[in-house]
Design a protein around this motif. Structure first.
Motif, PDB file in Angstrom:
ATOM      1  N   ASP A   4       0.846  -1.194   0.000  1.00 35.06           N
ATOM      2  CA  ASP A   4       0.000   0.000   0.000  1.00 35.06           C
ATOM      3  C   ASP A   4       0.885   1.248   0.000  1.00 35.06           C
ATOM      4  O   ASP A   4       1.559   1.545   0.988  1.00 35.06           O
ATOM      5  N   LYS A   5       0.891   1.986  -1.102  1.00 36.71           N
ATOM      6  CA  LYS A   5       1.736   3.176  -1.216  1.00 36.71           C
ATOM      7  C   LYS A   5       1.348   4.266  -0.224  1.00 36.71           C
ATOM      8  O   LYS A   5       2.139   5.153   0.076  1.00 36.71           O
ATOM      9  N   GLU A   6       0.138   4.225   0.295  1.00 36.23           N
ATOM     10  CA  GLU A   6      -0.309   5.205   1.291  1.00 36.23           C
ATOM     11  C   GLU A   6       0.331   4.953   2.666  1.00 36.23           C
ATOM     12  O   GLU A   6       0.307   5.821   3.523  1.00 36.23           O
ATOM     13  N   LYS A   7       0.879   3.750   2.861  1.00 41.91           N
ATOM     14  CA  LYS A   7       1.510   3.394   4.134  1.00 41.91           C
ATOM     15  C   LYS A   7       3.035   3.296   3.969  1.00 41.91           C
ATOM     16  O   LYS A   7       3.664   2.376   4.446  1.00 41.91           O
ATOM     17  N   SER A   8       3.619   4.285   3.305  1.00 38.12           N
ATOM     18  CA  SER A   8       5.052   4.250   3.017  1.00 38.12           C
ATOM     19  C   SER A   8       5.885   4.409   4.286  1.00 38.12           C
ATOM     20  O   SER A   8       5.525   5.151   5.197  1.00 38.12           O
ATOM     21  N   LYS A   9       6.992   3.714   4.301  1.00 43.89           N
ATOM     22  CA  LYS A   9       7.991   3.807   5.367  1.00 43.89           C
ATOM     23  C   LYS A   9       9.352   3.891   4.710  1.00 43.89           C
ATOM     24  O   LYS A   9       9.530   3.493   3.560  1.00 43.89           O
ATOM     25  N   TRP A  10      10.326   4.363   5.434  1.00 46.78           N
ATOM     26  CA  TRP A  10      11.707   4.373   4.975  1.00 46.78           C
ATOM     27  C   TRP A  10      12.446   3.236   5.656  1.00 46.78           C
ATOM     28  O   TRP A  10      12.209   2.936   6.830  1.00 46.78           O
ATOM     29  N   VAL A  11      13.356   2.617   4.917  1.00 52.19           N
ATOM     30  CA  VAL A  11      14.179   1.539   5.473  1.00 52.19           C
ATOM     31  C   VAL A  11      15.644   1.917   5.261  1.00 52.19           C
ATOM     32  O   VAL A  11      16.066   2.136   4.122  1.00 52.19           O
ATOM     33  N   LEU A  12      16.390   2.018   6.349  1.00 47.39           N
ATOM     34  CA  LEU A  12      17.835   2.212   6.251  1.00 47.39           C
ATOM     35  C   LEU A  12      18.459   0.830   6.332  1.00 47.39           C
ATOM     36  O   LEU A  12      18.290   0.127   7.325  1.00 47.39           O
ATOM     37  N   LEU A  13      19.154   0.434   5.270  1.00 41.50           N
ATOM     38  CA  LEU A  13      19.687  -0.913   5.146  1.00 41.50           C
ATOM     39  C   LEU A  13      21.204  -0.854   5.082  1.00 41.50           C
ATOM     40  O   LEU A  13      21.766  -0.160   4.237  1.00 41.50           O
ATOM     41  N   GLY A  14      21.858  -1.577   5.978  1.00 40.18           N
ATOM     42  CA  GLY A  14      23.315  -1.637   5.985  1.00 40.18           C
ATOM     43  C   GLY A  14      23.826  -2.689   5.034  1.00 40.18           C
ATOM     44  O   GLY A  14      23.086  -3.569   4.580  1.00 40.18           O
ATOM     45  N   GLY A  15      25.104  -2.616   4.718  1.00 40.46           N
ATOM     46  CA  GLY A  15      25.737  -3.555   3.805  1.00 40.46           C
ATOM     47  C   GLY A  15      25.708  -4.988   4.291  1.00 40.46           C
ATOM     48  O   GLY A  15      25.825  -5.922   3.507  1.00 40.46           O
ATOM     49  N   ASP A  16      25.509  -5.195   5.604  1.00 39.72           N
ATOM     50  CA  ASP A  16      25.471  -6.551   6.167  1.00 39.72           C
ATOM     51  C   ASP A  16      24.055  -7.083   6.338  1.00 39.72           C
ATOM     52  O   ASP A  16      23.848  -8.154   6.891  1.00 39.72           O
ATOM     53  N   GLY A  17      23.053  -6.336   5.863  1.00 39.10           N
ATOM     54  CA  GLY A  17      21.663  -6.772   5.977  1.00 39.10           C
ATOM     55  C   GLY A  17      20.962  -6.257   7.223  1.00 39.10           C
ATOM     56  O   GLY A  17      19.783  -6.521   7.413  1.00 39.10           O
TER      57      GLY A  17
END
Length: 182
Positions: A4-17
């Protein structure tokens, strides 16, 4: 989130997962979860993602560093490309991955085995007589009243093999580090 594009979140992802889910106001990231791991294997590193796919999917690949490949002219390999999605779970927003659909084109032949009750030592080897270099195993298992269940993956009759086990009480799987599964 959950498609659902209305429930957008940001994810900060490190190189190790390692990753954190949160919000971003254009200047500041505000975490909404603690640090989580996308993969629990020791070889998952240097993740890279592609977010501009025509179908809107987010694709990730990682370097499987440190693997041991006797008699091979390399010391690492890349994981299967996986589609990432953010889903609502009991543990809060969770980043999930699954191999891209194109991986299925690598399959040679299929085998379907169904058994209502599998009792160790009584039903025999369900995939006996099959040989190959790699296998894609999909299984639906219902532990009913058992404490756990699993597979013993063998590479020949003389080797003990590798156990992939689910603990019904703890509700988690114990996977060998080489699988790249989580």
């Amino acid at each position: 989130m959950d498609g659902d594009k209305e429930k957008s979140k940001w994810v900060l992802l490190g190189g190790d997962g390692a990753y954190v889910v949160g919000g971003f106001d254009g200047n500041k990231f505000s975490p909404e979860t603690s640090m989580k791991m996308l993969d629990h294997g020791k070889n998952f590193y240097a993740t890279q993602t592609w977010s501009n796919q025509p179908d809107g999917k987010l694709i990730q690949i990682a370097w499987m560093k440190g693997g041991e490949f006797p008699e091979m002219p390399f010391n690492g390999q890349m994981t299967f490309p996986c589609e990432l999605s953010l889903r609502t779970t009991k543990a809060g927003p969770t980043l999930c991955k699954k191999p891209i659909e194109g991986i299925a084109t690598l399959h040679n032949q299929g085998l379907i085995k169904k058994a209502k009750n599998i009792i160790p030592g009584l039903k025999g080897n369900l995939i006996g007589g099959i040989s190959g270099e790699a296998f894609h195993i999909k299984a639906k298992l219902n532990p009913k009243n058992s404490d756990g269940f699993g597979f013993l993956i063998r590479n020949g009759k003389k080797e003990l093999g590798t156990e992939i086990r689910y603990d019904s009480n703890k509700k988690n799987a114990r996977l060998p580090r080489w699988t790249g599964l989580s």
